[in-house]
Design an enzyme around this catalytic site. Structure first.
Site, short mmCIF file in Angstrom:
data_model
loop_
_atom_site.label_atom_id
_atom_site.label_comp_id
_atom_site.label_asym_id
_atom_site.label_seq_id
_atom_site.Cartn_x
_atom_site.Cartn_y
_atom_site.Cartn_z
CG ASP A 99 23.74 -5.92 -28.90
OD1 ASP A 99 23.60 -5.60 -30.10
OD2 ASP A 99 24.78 -6.43 -28.45
CB CYS B 91 25.72 -1.34 -34.76
SG CYS B 91 27.41 -0.69 -34.71
CG HIS C 295 28.38 -3.66 -31.04
ND1 HIS C 295 27.66 -3.78 -32.21
CD2 HIS C 295 27.60 -4.22 -30.07
CE1 HIS C 295 26.52 -4.39 -31.95
NE2 HIS C 295 26.45 -4.66 -30.66
#
Length: 227
Positions: free
Chosen positions: A100, A26, A82
């Site tokens: 996201d 991520c 994250h």
């Protein structure tokens, strides 16, 4: 793109498939996302309206809802960390937005919606699951961030998850790996920020500042409105 209660400017209507996405990477996904938003004119050319947010805690156990990787109806996943991108609202926009690539929510989503549906700050969590948020100004992040992906190898040197096909990201100063500096978030980091000038710290510190759930709801939107 529209949501039930907020409308985003048409210039932000992008399909998530237009962005590079490698599962479990991520931080690199967001790095490339920020670059693309700058290049295609959705963000400022230097990324001054973008903020990279690392979410984690000391135990590397953070629950987030509405995640694509989840098999649950509510989409809850327990990540070690994250990373998302928050964009300050521009003239004509009604809300700051969150980008996201791992979310089931609209892409992008209004910040208020994302906090309510993904962070769910009103949900009572045990102390070990309390989340902290490292906010880094994107121009600083794009210059400084580096990862040789060592964190994705096991003790025998095998990949835990297949890495992206492109070359590892290297910092402008030649640094090859500093991801650990961003994802190592301790309770004390939040206490150290008590009373800090959030705006100046985020804009000047390579690693930004760390805030808690409550500050994300109360302080972060106000900080974005100050720009």
């Amino acid at each position: 793109m529209t949501t039930p209660n907020l409308e985003l400017s048409s210039s932000m209507s992008l399909d998530v498939s237009q962005f590079q996405h490698t599962p479990f990477y991520c931080e690199e996904n967001v790095y490339l996302l920020c670059k693309k938003l700058c290049e295609n004119g959705i963000a400022d050319a230097e990324g001054s309206d973008l903020f990279v947010v690392f979410i984690s805690n000391e135990k590397k156990q953070i629950p987030l809802w509405n995640q694509k990787a989840s098999n649950r109806a509510d989409g809850v996943s327990l990540w070690d960390y994250h990373v998302i991108c928050v964009q300050r609202k521009n003239e004509g926009d009604t809300s700051h937005v969150v980008w996201d690539l791992d979310s089931r929510l609209p892409f992008p989503s209004p910040l208020e919606t994302y906090i309510s549906e993904t962070i769910r700050p009103s949900f009572q969590l045990f102390a070990e699951y309390q989340r902290f948020f490292r906010i880094v100004h994107a121009p600083m992040f794009l210059r400084s961030f580096a990862s040789d992906r060592r964190h994705m190898k096991d003790s025998a040197g095998n990949w835990i998850a297949e890495p992206p096909a492109y070359d590892p990201i290297v910092g402008e100063d030649g640094t090859v790996h500093n991801l650990n500096e961003y994802i190592e978030i301790r309770n004390a980091d939040v206490a150290a920020n008590a009373g800090v000038d959030l705006k100046n710290a985020v804009l000047s510190e390579k690693l930004g500042v760390v805030i808690s759930d409550s500050n994300l709801v109360e302080l972060f939107p106000k900080f974005l409105d100050m720009q």
